[in-house]
Motif scaffolding. Structure first.
Motif, PDB file in Angstrom:
ATOM      1  N   GLU A 236      41.229  45.415  48.248  1.00 23.39           N
ATOM      2  CA  GLU A 236      42.408  44.543  48.276  1.00 23.39           C
ATOM      3  C   GLU A 236      42.123  43.270  49.056  1.00 23.39           C
ATOM      4  O   GLU A 236      42.563  42.182  48.667  1.00 23.39           O
ATOM      5  CB  GLU A 236      43.590  45.303  48.891  1.00 23.39           C
ATOM      6  CG  GLU A 236      44.103  46.447  48.020  1.00 23.39           C
ATOM      7  CD  GLU A 236      45.369  47.078  48.584  1.00 23.39           C
ATOM      8  OE1 GLU A 236      46.084  46.399  49.349  1.00 23.39           O
ATOM      9  OE2 GLU A 236      45.648  48.250  48.259  1.00 23.39           O
ATOM     10  N   HIS A 237      41.391  43.369  50.162  1.00 22.26           N
ATOM     11  CA  HIS A 237      41.056  42.180  50.959  1.00 22.26           C
ATOM     12  C   HIS A 237      40.243  41.180  50.135  1.00 22.26           C
ATOM     13  O   HIS A 237      40.475  39.971  50.200  1.00 22.26           O
ATOM     14  CB  HIS A 237      40.254  42.591  52.195  1.00 22.26           C
ATOM     15  CG  HIS A 237      41.064  43.349  53.203  1.00 22.26           C
ATOM     16  ND1 HIS A 237      40.489  44.067  54.228  1.00 22.26           N
ATOM     17  CD2 HIS A 237      42.403  43.508  53.345  1.00 22.26           C
ATOM     18  CE1 HIS A 237      41.445  44.636  54.949  1.00 22.26           C
ATOM     19  NE2 HIS A 237      42.609  44.312  54.425  1.00 22.26           N
ATOM     20  N   ILE A 238      39.289  41.701  49.378  1.00 24.74           N
ATOM     21  CA  ILE A 238      38.449  40.815  48.555  1.00 24.74           C
ATOM     22  C   ILE A 238      39.296  40.096  47.514  1.00 24.74           C
ATOM     23  O   ILE A 238      39.167  38.882  47.316  1.00 24.74           O
ATOM     24  CB  ILE A 238      37.334  41.635  47.874  1.00 24.74           C
ATOM     25  CG1 ILE A 238      36.318  42.115  48.917  1.00 24.74           C
ATOM     26  CG2 ILE A 238      36.632  40.804  46.805  1.00 24.74           C
ATOM     27  CD1 ILE A 238      35.303  43.098  48.378  1.00 24.74           C
ATOM     28  N   GLN A 239      40.164  40.826  46.850  1.00 31.56           N
ATOM     29  CA  GLN A 239      41.016  40.208  45.832  1.00 31.56           C
ATOM     30  C   GLN A 239      41.950  39.168  46.456  1.00 31.56           C
ATOM     31  O   GLN A 239      42.152  38.087  45.902  1.00 31.56           O
ATOM     32  CB  GLN A 239      41.851  41.275  45.130  1.00 31.56           C
ATOM     33  CG  GLN A 239      41.039  42.268  44.310  1.00 31.56           C
ATOM     34  CD  GLN A 239      41.922  43.312  43.660  1.00 31.56           C
ATOM     35  OE1 GLN A 239      42.546  43.065  42.632  1.00 31.56           O
ATOM     36  NE2 GLN A 239      41.993  44.483  44.267  1.00 31.56           N
ATOM     37  N   ARG A 240      42.507  39.505  47.612  1.00 34.27           N
ATOM     38  CA  ARG A 240      43.454  38.590  48.254  1.00 34.27           C
ATOM     39  C   ARG A 240      42.735  37.327  48.736  1.00 34.27           C
ATOM     40  O   ARG A 240      43.252  36.221  48.609  1.00 34.27           O
ATOM     41  CB  ARG A 240      44.163  39.281  49.421  1.00 34.27           C
ATOM     42  CG  ARG A 240      45.244  38.420  50.067  1.00 34.27           C
ATOM     43  CD  ARG A 240      46.102  39.221  51.020  1.00 34.27           C
ATOM     44  NE  ARG A 240      46.987  40.131  50.300  1.00 34.27           N
ATOM     45  CZ  ARG A 240      46.819  41.444  50.235  1.00 34.27           C
ATOM     46  NH1 ARG A 240      45.790  42.011  50.839  1.00 34.27           N
ATOM     47  NH2 ARG A 240      47.659  42.206  49.557  1.00 34.27           N
ATOM     48  N   ALA A 241      41.546  37.484  49.287  1.00 37.32           N
ATOM     49  CA  ALA A 241      40.781  36.318  49.731  1.00 37.32           C
ATOM     50  C   ALA A 241      40.466  35.402  48.554  1.00 37.32           C
ATOM     51  O   ALA A 241      40.598  34.175  48.651  1.00 37.32           O
ATOM     52  CB  ALA A 241      39.493  36.765  50.421  1.00 37.32           C
ATOM     53  N   ASP A 242      40.059  35.994  47.434  1.00 32.97           N
ATOM     54  CA  ASP A 242      39.784  35.189  46.232  1.00 32.97           C
ATOM     55  C   ASP A 242      41.050  34.470  45.769  1.00 32.97           C
ATOM     56  O   ASP A 242      41.010  33.293  45.383  1.00 32.97           O
ATOM     57  CB  ASP A 242      39.261  36.077  45.105  1.00 32.97           C
ATOM     58  CG  ASP A 242      37.826  36.496  45.315  1.00 32.97           C
ATOM     59  OD1 ASP A 242      37.126  35.808  46.080  1.00 32.97           O
ATOM     60  OD2 ASP A 242      37.404  37.510  44.726  1.00 32.97           O
ATOM     61  N   ASP A 243      42.169  35.193  45.805  1.00 38.40           N
ATOM     62  CA  ASP A 243      43.446  34.619  45.382  1.00 38.40           C
ATOM     63  C   ASP A 243      43.848  33.433  46.262  1.00 38.40           C
ATOM     64  O   ASP A 243      44.270  32.382  45.769  1.00 38.40           O
ATOM     65  CB  ASP A 243      44.534  35.699  45.467  1.00 38.40           C
ATOM     66  CG  ASP A 243      45.158  35.969  44.103  1.00 38.40           C
ATOM     67  OD1 ASP A 243      44.606  35.481  43.106  1.00 38.40           O
ATOM     68  OD2 ASP A 243      46.185  36.654  44.046  1.00 38.40           O
ATOM     69  N   ILE A 244      43.732  33.614  47.572  1.00 40.88           N
ATOM     70  CA  ILE A 244      44.129  32.564  48.509  1.00 40.88           C
ATOM     71  C   ILE A 244      43.275  31.326  48.320  1.00 40.88           C
ATOM     72  O   ILE A 244      43.780  30.192  48.261  1.00 40.88           O
ATOM     73  CB  ILE A 244      44.023  33.076  49.960  1.00 40.88           C
ATOM     74  CG1 ILE A 244      45.066  34.164  50.212  1.00 40.88           C
ATOM     75  CG2 ILE A 244      44.213  31.939  50.958  1.00 40.88           C
ATOM     76  CD1 ILE A 244      44.910  34.869  51.538  1.00 40.88           C
TER      77      ILE A 244
END
Length: 458
Positions: A236-244
């Motif tokens: 989830e952290h990886i996806q959120r970082a990419d999203d941000i």
């Protein structure tokens, strides 16, 4: 987006988050704080593309996360690098064995490399993998008028025997469901597996599948449990970082302008008010007038605030936070979970590169290939015939190097032994010549201790 963006930076919410000083929003030094960036993203990005790990989406997620893709790809490539064949009970390689033929050419739609890469993804990301043996049959289709049409390929579940029509298909764990209960354990009901692939849907008895487990599900022993659960939060952290990062990149060129904070006075503005007059002929020209005149000489319709301003570039702020650092840390956890050597995590080569890859093959790839071999041997009764499925990695450069080093070491060792024995024999002959030992004693010693040495000299 523009209205929401304006609302964010001018509205009361932003003032509440950032604090208000002299009824003025002060964001210098504070805007770049990570918490504020995350709050801004969560409130104003409009949507999130973060997909949490579930029981039936591990494979889907594995395609979205670069680190997982790299990991399973490396394992699949390594598995495919072995030479696959079958030996008989005497250790002789069987050239025309049907099982080795299918393991090297699994089905008509996948190459061997594609098959083992997919196997690695299903096995490691999904936690388990079923191989479905299929028997293909091509039949001629007739239309409603009785005329022959094109051939169509049918696939049916194969029994536990092999022929030239047998194919192997991998079942995606995301698309598999099972019938398992206490009744199955008691023997009153047959364990069944339901599946769906691009070519066929259906179900079969568990006994007609070849199962492979990375982790077993304690609640359902014929299913597996994905190891990705150990890094669910990191995914989830990886996806959120990419999203941000993507969202803030979409704001490229946007600049926040705010009243400049004073250097020595926390409750006022730095510099004079821009509407204060400056020294001039008429005494009424202000700093604001001069700035606007200079700007509008090239570009029109630019207004200057009456107080000193600071500008914050959004991309600069997001870059300062280095959100990629958190992402890299989560990716490293994934690489560790999949036991991917550091030599494969970067392009850099270093002195012990070959040794690290060899150790990885020894501890991960060779045991995995042995597990695959045993499963196929058991399913098709090769174990009862004492035939062995082999994945041979000896052609890999690091194994060749090890073999060369071992042979070289053995030669050096033998050379030292022979030199020592030669010296001993020379000393023995001197003792015979000096009469210290008899000829019979010499012969006994020579024929005993130095027999091997004499044979090596021939």
């Amino acid at each position: 987006m523009a209205n929401r963006f304006t609302e964010f930076f001018n509205g009361n919410w932003f003032k509440t988050i950032k604090g208000v000083e002299n009824n003025t929003t002060v964001i210098n030094d504070r805007f770049s704080a990570r918490d504020y960036l995350l709050n801004a993203y969560e409130r104003f990005s409009g949507s999130t593309h973060v997909t949490p790990l579930k029981e039936n989406n591990a494979i889907e997620l594995s395609y979205k996360i670069t680190a997982i893709n790299i990991a399973v790809d490396r394992i699949g490539q390594a598995l495919n690098s072995g030479v696959i064949y079958v030996e008989d009970s005497n250790g002789k390689k069987l050239d025309n064995d049907p099982l080795s033929s299918i393991l090297n050419n699994p089905n008509e739609f996948q190459t061997r490399e594609e098959f083992y890469k997919q196997f690695a993804r299903f096995y490691y990301a999904g936690g388990y993998c079923f191989v479905l043996p299929q028997e293909i049959a091509k039949q001629t289709i007739t239309d409603s008028y009785g005329f022959s049409s094109q051939e169509k390929t049918y696939r049916t579940i194969a029994a536990k025997y092999l022929n030239d029509k047998t194919e192997f298909w991998l079942l995606n764990p995301d698309d598999v469901s099972t019938d398992f209960s206490n009744e199955v354990l008691k023997g009153n009901k047959v364990a069944k597996v339901h599946y769906s692939t691009a070519l066929f849907n259906g179900s079969t008895e568990y006994k007609f599948l070849i199962p492979f487990y990375d982790n077993s599900d304690p609640e359902n022993p014929i299913k597996g449990k994905s190891r990705l659960w150990a890094v669910a939060k990191d995914i989830e952290h990886i996806q959120r970082a990419d999203d941000i990062i993507k969202w803030f990149q979409s704001l490229f060129g946007n600049i926040i302008v705010s009243p400049k904070r004073p250097e020595n006075n926390a409750n006022g503005f730095s510099g004079k008010n821009l509407t204060d007059p400056i020294n001039s002929v008429n005494g009424h020209v202000t700093h604001k007038d001069v700035i606007e005149d200079k700007l509008n000489s090239n570009v029109r319709n630019i207004l200057v605030s009456e107080v000193g301003l600071d500008a914050v570039n959004l991309m600069q702020s997001i870059n300062e936070q280095d959100l990629s650092k958190d992402k890299r840390e989560s990716e490293e956890k994934i690489f560790d979970l999949f036991q991917i050597p550091h030599a494969y995590r970067s392009q850099a080569k270093y002195d012990n590169y070959s040794n690290e890859i060899k150790e990885w093959y020894d501890s991960v790839i060779v045991p995995l290939s042995a597990n695959i071999a045993r499963s196929f041997e058991s399913f098709y009764g090769y174990d009862k015939q004492r035939k062995k499925v082999k994945f041979d990695f000896s052609q890999m450069s690091f194994y060749k190097k090890q073999k060369h080093d071992d042979e070289k070491s053995e030669i050096e060792k033998k050379k030292i032994e022979l030199e020592y024995q030669s010296m001993q024999l020379l000393e023995l002959r001197t003792m015979l010549a000096n009469g210290e030992i008899s000829q019979s004693q010499f012969n006994n010693i020579q024929n005993g201790i130095y027999k091997d040495w004499e044979n090596d000299q021939k």
